[in-house]
Design a protein around this motif. Structure first.
Motif, short mmCIF file in Angstrom:
data_model
loop_
_atom_site.label_atom_id
_atom_site.label_comp_id
_atom_site.label_asym_id
_atom_site.label_seq_id
_atom_site.Cartn_x
_atom_site.Cartn_y
_atom_site.Cartn_z
N GLY A 65 0.79 -1.22 0.00
CA GLY A 65 0.00 0.00 0.00
C GLY A 65 0.82 1.27 0.00
N ARG A 66 2.12 1.16 0.23
CA ARG A 66 2.99 2.33 0.27
C ARG A 66 4.04 2.31 -0.84
N PHE A 67 4.56 1.14 -1.15
CA PHE A 67 5.61 0.99 -2.16
C PHE A 67 5.03 0.39 -3.43
N THR A 68 5.61 0.77 -4.56
CA THR A 68 5.23 0.21 -5.85
C THR A 68 6.48 -0.16 -6.62
N ILE A 69 6.57 -1.42 -7.03
CA ILE A 69 7.69 -1.87 -7.84
C ILE A 69 7.23 -1.96 -9.29
N SER A 70 8.11 -1.61 -10.20
CA SER A 70 7.82 -1.70 -11.62
C SER A 70 9.11 -1.94 -12.38
N ARG A 71 8.99 -2.31 -13.65
CA ARG A 71 10.19 -2.56 -14.44
C ARG A 71 9.97 -2.17 -15.88
N ASN A 73 11.29 -3.55 -19.21
CA ASN A 73 12.00 -4.70 -19.76
C ASN A 73 12.95 -4.30 -20.89
N ALA A 74 12.57 -3.32 -21.67
CA ALA A 74 13.41 -2.89 -22.78
C ALA A 74 14.75 -2.34 -22.30
N ASN A 75 14.73 -1.72 -21.14
CA ASN A 75 15.95 -1.11 -20.61
C ASN A 75 16.53 -1.88 -19.43
N ASN A 76 15.95 -3.04 -19.11
CA ASN A 76 16.43 -3.86 -18.00
C ASN A 76 16.57 -3.05 -16.71
N THR A 77 15.54 -2.30 -16.43
CA THR A 77 15.55 -1.42 -15.27
C THR A 77 14.36 -1.72 -14.36
N VAL A 78 14.61 -1.74 -13.07
CA VAL A 78 13.57 -1.93 -12.08
C VAL A 78 13.52 -0.70 -11.19
N TYR A 79 12.30 -0.32 -10.80
CA TYR A 79 12.09 0.86 -9.99
C TYR A 79 11.37 0.49 -8.71
N LEU A 80 11.57 1.30 -7.70
CA LEU A 80 10.82 1.17 -6.46
C LEU A 80 10.36 2.55 -6.04
N GLN A 81 9.08 2.80 -6.21
CA GLN A 81 8.48 4.04 -5.76
C GLN A 81 8.05 3.86 -4.31
N MET A 82 8.63 4.65 -3.42
CA MET A 82 8.38 4.52 -2.00
C MET A 82 7.64 5.76 -1.52
N ASN A 83 6.41 5.58 -1.12
CA ASN A 83 5.58 6.67 -0.62
C ASN A 83 5.28 6.47 0.86
N THR A 84 4.85 7.53 1.49
CA THR A 84 4.50 7.50 2.91
C THR A 84 5.58 6.80 3.71
N LEU A 85 6.80 7.23 3.51
CA LEU A 85 7.93 6.58 4.16
C LEU A 85 7.88 6.73 5.67
N LYS A 86 8.32 5.68 6.34
CA LYS A 86 8.38 5.63 7.79
C LYS A 86 9.83 5.52 8.24
N VAL A 87 10.08 5.90 9.47
CA VAL A 87 11.43 5.80 10.02
C VAL A 87 11.95 4.37 9.91
N GLU A 88 11.08 3.40 10.12
CA GLU A 88 11.50 2.01 10.06
C GLU A 88 11.84 1.52 8.66
N ASP A 89 11.60 2.34 7.64
CA ASP A 89 12.04 2.01 6.30
C ASP A 89 13.51 2.31 6.08
N THR A 90 14.13 2.97 7.03
CA THR A 90 15.55 3.29 6.92
C THR A 90 16.37 2.01 6.78
N ALA A 91 17.17 1.94 5.73
CA ALA A 91 17.97 0.75 5.45
C ALA A 91 18.82 1.00 4.22
N ILE A 92 19.71 0.08 3.95
CA ILE A 92 20.37 0.05 2.66
C ILE A 92 19.54 -0.84 1.75
N TYR A 93 19.18 -0.33 0.60
CA TYR A 93 18.35 -1.04 -0.34
C TYR A 93 19.19 -1.61 -1.48
N TYR A 94 18.98 -2.89 -1.76
CA TYR A 94 19.73 -3.60 -2.79
C TYR A 94 18.77 -4.14 -3.85
#
Length: 119
Positions: A65-71, A73-94
């Motif tokens: 309900g807060r994050f949306t992943i998309s890709r 394919n033509a460019n071999n790229t993946v995205y992560l749209q992160m909305n309504t971020l919380k303090v507990e989302d703090t991290a290194i993302y891989y």
């Protein structure tokens, strides 16, 4: 040398948004899903979201309900749209993906991008 290039991390206030990007070489054929994972010092690396070639998605309960992943394919790229971020989302993302290299299936990780959410 780096096969998955990440960008988009940063510092954001709680309730704000960030958009992460991860690009694999355009010449390779990605096998199955691409995904995002995250890790903090006190925890194991955990799944955030995955997306298949046909657009099927899977999310950790903590980000539904807060994050949306998309890709793209033509460019071999993946995205992560992160909305309504919380303090507990703090991290290194891989980001993660697999493709064949010289006939062998290989798993690749991005170098990580820091996401810090302040209160």
């Amino acid at each position: 040398q780096v096969q998955l290039v990440e960008s988009g991390g940063g510092l954001v206030q709680a309730g704000g948004s960030l958009r992460l990007s991860c690009a694999a070489p355009r010449g390779v054929s990605i096998i199955s899903a691409m995904g995002w994972y995250r890790q903090t010092p006190g925890k194991q690396r955990e799944l955030v979201a995955t997306v298949t070639k046909d657009g099927s998605t899977n999310y950790a309960d903590s980000v539904k309900g807060r994050f949306t992943i998309s890709r793209d394919n033509a460019n071999n790229t993946v995205y992560l749209q992160m909305n309504t971020l919380k303090v507990e989302d703090t991290a290194i993302y891989y980001c993660n993906a697999e493709w064949y290299l010289r006939g062998s299936r290989r798993n690749y990780w991005g170098q990580g991008t820091q996401v810090t959410v302040s209160s």
